[in-house]
Every structure is written in C-alpha cells, then in structure tokens.
Scaffold this motif. Structure first.
Motif, short mmCIF file in Angstrom:
data_model
loop_
_atom_site.label_atom_id
_atom_site.label_comp_id
_atom_site.label_asym_id
_atom_site.label_seq_id
_atom_site.Cartn_x
_atom_site.Cartn_y
_atom_site.Cartn_z
N THR A 28 -8.03 -8.90 2.09
CA THR A 28 -9.10 -8.64 2.64
C THR A 28 -8.97 -10.07 3.12
O THR A 28 -10.29 -10.49 2.91
N THR A 135 -17.46 1.39 -0.24
CA THR A 135 -16.85 0.38 -0.04
C THR A 135 -15.63 0.32 0.43
O THR A 135 -14.56 1.16 -0.80
N THR A 137 -11.95 2.03 1.07
CA THR A 137 -10.40 1.02 0.66
C THR A 137 -9.85 1.74 2.12
O THR A 137 -9.84 2.08 2.81
N ASN A 140 -4.13 1.51 0.73
CA ASN A 140 -3.91 1.74 -0.60
C ASN A 140 -2.87 1.00 -1.62
O ASN A 140 -2.36 -0.06 -1.23
N GLN A 141 -3.15 1.70 -3.05
CA GLN A 141 -2.11 0.84 -3.76
C GLN A 141 -0.33 0.34 -3.19
O GLN A 141 -0.05 1.44 -3.21
N SER A 160 -3.63 -3.71 -6.89
CA SER A 160 -4.64 -2.70 -6.67
C SER A 160 -5.22 -2.38 -4.93
O SER A 160 -4.14 -2.86 -4.19
N THR A 161 -5.62 -1.33 -5.14
CA THR A 161 -6.31 -1.57 -3.49
C THR A 161 -6.95 -2.56 -2.84
O THR A 161 -8.09 -3.43 -3.35
N THR A 163 -9.86 -3.46 -0.02
CA THR A 163 -10.92 -3.04 0.12
C THR A 163 -11.72 -3.40 1.36
O THR A 163 -11.94 -4.49 2.38
#
Length: 181
Positions: A28, A135, A137, A140-141, A160-161, A163
């Motif tokens: 992110t 926090t 997301t 998604n995965q 994994s996700t 966020t």
C-alpha cells in the motif's frame, strides 16, 4: 566357493525436475508511486482518502505461462480506474469487486530487476463512523496461479490483505493507518 562372480555392477538413472519458485508481493502506498494520492492521513470517517496499491511478481529458475492474479475490493473501497502499467491486462468487475491481472508469461530470474512484473492501481476509501479506530482492508487476499513451462506443474502464491498501513514509506507514523473521527 565357485561360480561366484568377482564383481557386481549396477546402475540407476533418475531425472529430477524442479519447479520454479514464483511469488506475489504487494504494498500500500500513499506518498510514493505513480499516482498523486489525496485525502486526510490518518483517514477520517466520512472523508475520502486515496491509496495506490501495487502488485509485484518475482520468478526464479524456469519460465512460466498462464500467470494470473486474482483478488477483490471490499464493498466500502472504490476502484478509481487508474492503472499505471500500460499494456497490462487488468480488469475490474464493478458488480463483484473482483480484480484480475492476466500477466501471461514470465521469464526466469526476475527478482529485483527490470524483468520483474509490477502493476499499480488506485483506490479510494471513505470510512464510516463504525470504522473509527480500525485499520481497514483496502484489498482482500490475492492469489497467483501459473504453469511451470519445464515441469508442467501448477504454481501458486498468496498475498495477505493490503490495508491502510503504508509503513514501507518514509514519513509513516504509527497510527496513520487507523481511522479517526
């Protein structure tokens, strides 16, 4: 002791095929990347903040084909339609929130060099009052599938996700990922 051979010879041959190691990474971003992001940091309820999400794929020893990455956005995250890498086949389904990146093929030894495949896309979050202190997301995965061209094996990698925590960037302060009032 008669009729005993003086020596015994034996040979065994075996061919071992080792599959490539392919991995899906992601981040992110807020203050870096190809898009200018806007909105309050930390994110505020009832106000929009945009983020850039990045997928990257590294591959090791064998070329791979039919590489595809799939994920989806949570219902409260908006797809903004901005994708950085022109020529990349990335689609978004506004009904289901599904994102699919049809990568195609990858050559060998892509890790950390110009052969690495990356794609960036921008999303928006407008958290509601119920998300204060959380926090959220943003993605998604994610799952990657590919076919090893040498062994014929199906390869998989999961991420994994992602966020609102963008702690891989300079200037991030703990707490910048949590929604405030």
């Amino acid at each position: 002791e008669t009729n005993v051979p003086e020596s015994i010879n034996s040979t065994a041959e075996r061919q071992v095929k080792i599959s490539s190691n392919i991995s899906l990474g992601g981040q992110t971003l807020y203050s870096t990347g190809p898009f200018a992001n806007t909105g309050p940091i930390p994110p505020q309820s009832e106000r929009q903040t945009t983020y850039t999400l990045m997928w990257s794929i590294d591959n090791t020893s064998n070329s791979v084909s039919n590489v595809q990455v799939q994920s989806s956005l949570p219902a409260y995250v908006k797809w903004l339609g901005k994708v950085s890498s022109t020529g990349e086949d990335i689609t978004y389904d506004s009904v289901t929130g599904a994102i699919v990146w049809n990568v195609g093929g990858l050559t060998t030894y892509t890790s950390g060099n110009s052969k690495r495949r990356q794609v960036y896309f921008q999303v928006a979050l407008e958290p509601n009052i119920n998300q204060v202190g959380t926090t959220p997301t943003l993605l998604n995965q994610s799952s990657l599938t590919a076919q090893d061209d040498f062994t014929g094996q199906t390869l998989k990698s999961n991420l994994s996700t992602l966020t609102t925590r963008y702690d891989n960037e300079q200037g991030f302060v703990d707490g910048n990922e949590k929604v405030v009032k």
